[in-house]
Design an enzyme around this catalytic site. Structure first.
Site, short mmCIF file in Angstrom:
data_model
loop_
_atom_site.label_atom_id
_atom_site.label_comp_id
_atom_site.label_asym_id
_atom_site.label_seq_id
_atom_site.Cartn_x
_atom_site.Cartn_y
_atom_site.Cartn_z
N TYR A 144 14.90 -1.82 14.61
CA TYR A 144 14.66 -2.01 13.17
C TYR A 144 15.83 -2.77 12.54
CZ TYR A 144 14.11 -0.52 8.26
OH TYR A 144 14.00 -0.49 6.90
N THR A 176 0.81 -1.22 0.00
CA THR A 176 0.00 0.00 0.00
C THR A 176 0.84 1.27 0.00
OG1 THR A 176 -0.15 -0.28 2.39
CG2 THR A 176 -2.07 -0.96 1.10
N1 LIG Z 1 12.88 3.21 1.96
C1 LIG Z 1 14.10 2.80 2.24
O1 LIG Z 1 15.09 3.54 2.07
C2 LIG Z 1 14.32 1.40 2.71
C3 LIG Z 1 15.66 1.02 2.95
C4 LIG Z 1 15.90 -0.26 3.39
C5 LIG Z 1 14.86 -1.16 3.55
N2 LIG Z 1 13.58 -0.77 3.32
C6 LIG Z 1 12.52 -1.76 3.52
O2 LIG Z 1 11.64 -1.75 2.43
C7 LIG Z 1 10.33 -2.13 2.86
C8 LIG Z 1 9.32 -1.12 2.37
O3 LIG Z 1 9.64 0.13 2.98
P1 LIG Z 1 9.13 1.54 2.45
O4 LIG Z 1 10.26 2.48 2.60
O5 LIG Z 1 8.44 1.38 1.15
O6 LIG Z 1 8.10 1.89 3.62
P2 LIG Z 1 6.57 2.41 3.64
O7 LIG Z 1 6.38 3.43 2.60
O8 LIG Z 1 6.33 2.78 5.06
O9 LIG Z 1 5.76 1.09 3.30
C9 LIG Z 1 5.68 0.06 4.25
C10 LIG Z 1 4.55 -0.86 3.89
O10 LIG Z 1 4.45 -1.89 4.89
C11 LIG Z 1 3.11 -1.95 5.33
N3 LIG Z 1 2.98 -2.46 6.68
C12 LIG Z 1 3.53 -1.99 7.82
N4 LIG Z 1 3.13 -2.72 8.86
C13 LIG Z 1 2.31 -3.68 8.38
C14 LIG Z 1 1.58 -4.72 8.97
N5 LIG Z 1 1.60 -4.94 10.28
N6 LIG Z 1 0.84 -5.53 8.17
C15 LIG Z 1 0.79 -5.32 6.84
N7 LIG Z 1 1.46 -4.33 6.22
C16 LIG Z 1 2.21 -3.52 6.99
C17 LIG Z 1 2.62 -0.52 5.24
O11 LIG Z 1 1.20 -0.49 5.32
P3 LIG Z 1 0.39 0.88 5.62
O12 LIG Z 1 0.28 1.53 4.27
O13 LIG Z 1 -0.89 0.39 6.16
O14 LIG Z 1 1.21 1.66 6.60
C18 LIG Z 1 3.19 -0.14 3.88
O15 LIG Z 1 2.41 -0.68 2.84
C19 LIG Z 1 10.39 -2.24 4.38
O16 LIG Z 1 10.53 -3.58 4.76
C20 LIG Z 1 11.64 -1.47 4.73
O17 LIG Z 1 12.23 -1.95 5.91
C21 LIG Z 1 13.29 0.51 2.91
#
Ligand SMILES: NC(=O)c1ccc[n+]([C@@H]2O[C@H](COP(=O)([O-])OP(=O)(O)OC[C@H]3O[C@@H](n4cnc5c(N)ncnc54)[C@H](OP(=O)(O)O)[C@@H]3O)[C@@H](O)[C@H]2O)c1
Length: 323
Positions: free
Chosen positions: A205, A51
């Site tokens: 985290y 999402t």
């Molecule tokens: N962005 C970065 O630079 C980065 C770097 C390293 C790793 N990552 C990893 O990449 C992944 C995606 O991150 P992002 O940056 O795209 O973050 P984001 O924009 O916050 O997206 C996170 C997603 O996870 C969902 N989520 C959180 N808790 C949940 C739960 N209990 N059940 C089901 N869905 C849940 C959120 O749902 P809602 O929409 O309902 O909140 C959202 O869809 C994560 O695992 C993060 O650790 C990101």
């Protein structure tokens, strides 16, 4: 060793150059070919955390390659909005909405059993859902929340979807972070659950993301010699709503160099579409395997790894079938 291998490793060790959009822009010149158009036609892929951010972009990339995409989110209204956008952008793709809170083991069990009944084969599963809480919070089953969302829920989901993954020769990808390089695997239940009073959101985290890499490698060893593949990856530094919410200072410092969400999703999409050969460790970034630890870091204590894996199995009531 080819000059591009040396340059790639130098980018990786420099962190800033490798993890930002500079890294993928450079590596794109030599990394393996893109998946062929339509290469996921007839295939079925499930993306958690679809999402927002990387997961939403990934769902679009899978749809573009022809896959039926199951988009999983915890908020039905938000999920419906994202699915609507995906259908508008990819009118020929099939987008299936899946509502489940991956941090709630009861919800994962109910949803996973129902999914396994209605979906016979799953070609790809990406554990992408991620969160960060500033203060120690517990899941409905009393687990530290980041542990529940990043480790326990995805582990249980993998276990429940194994028949579907086996039927389709599926691949599982865990979305970790480069931040896990600074985190050692905690040893013992209290440390794993952060019951020692030392909780900090960012370190919890990183620790749970270290656990994902260890767990993915254990799964890969467990399914070595079968048709099921398990890998982990990290996306670099990516501009997403999650980064804006949880790391605003980091974002304001790095913003011009952050990757797009589609760029952050790239390696997961490529792994699912191409199933490249993989070595123990099983950690990827920018379409290449990466070390799981560096020399100056403590090697993982095998006994602590075994205790961690047992704790995961006990907490999720799943078989402790590790070697
Ligand atoms: N962005 C970065 O630079 C980065 C770097 C390293 C790793 N990552 C990893 O990449 C992944 C995606 O991150 P992002 O940056 O795209 O973050 P984001 O924009 O916050 O997206 C996170 C997603 O996870 C969902 N989520 C959180 N808790 C949940 C739960 N209990 N059940 C089901 N869905 C849940 C959120 O749902 P809602 O929409 O309902 O909140 C959202 O869809 C994560 O695992 C993060 O650790 C990101």
């Amino acid at each position: 060793m080819a000059i591009t291998d040396l340059l790639d490793a130098a980018l990786d060790r420099s962190v800033v150059l490798g993890y930002t959009s500079l890294g993928s822009r450079l590596r794109r010149r030599w990394w393996p070919a893109d998946p062929a158009p339509g290469s996921l036609a007839g295939k079925r892929v499930l993306v958690t955390g679809a999402t927002s951010g990387i997961g939403e972009a990934m769902a679009g990339s899978f749809a573009r390659l022809g896959a039926t995409v199951h988009v999983l989110g915890r908020n039905a209204d938000k999920l419906a909005g994202v699915a609507r956008e995906l259908r508008l952008e990819h009118p020929n793709a099939t987008i299936v909405e899946e509502v489940c809170d991956v941090g709630d083991l009861d919800a994962v069990r109910d949803w996973g059993e129902a999914f396994a009944d209605r979906v016979p084969g799953l070609d790809g599963l990406v554990h992408n859902a991620g969160t960060m809480t500033d203060t120690r919070t517990e899941s409905p089953q009393g687990h530290e929340l980041q542990l529940a969302v990043h480790v326990l829920g995805p582990h249980l989901m993998t276990e429940l979807l194994l028949p579907a993954l086996t039927a389709a020769r599926g691949i599982v990808v865990w979305m970790s972070t480069g931040g896990m390089y600074g985190a050692a695997l905690p040893d013992g239940e209290d440390a794993i659950e952060y019951r020692d009073g030392t909780y900090r959101g960012v370190s919890a985290y990183a620790r749970t993301k270290r656990m994902q890499v260890v767990l993915a490698d254990a799964w890969a060893r467990r399914y070595d010699g079968t048709d099921v593949r398990v890998e982990s990856m990290h996306p670099g530094w990516v501009e997403t709503p999650g980064v804006a919410t949880h790391l605003p200072r980091f974002r304001s410092l790095t913003r011009p160099l952050l990757r797009t969400a589609e760029d952050g999703a790239d390696t997961a999409v490529w792994l699912v579409a191409t199933r490249p050969p993989s070595e123990p460790g099983h950690l990827w970034h920018d379409r290449a395997q990466r070390p799981t630890t560096f020399g100056w870091q403590r090697d993982q204590d095998p006994a602590a790894v075994a205790r961690f894996l047992d704790y995961v199995a006990i907490s999720t009531e799943t078989p402790p079938d590790w070697d």
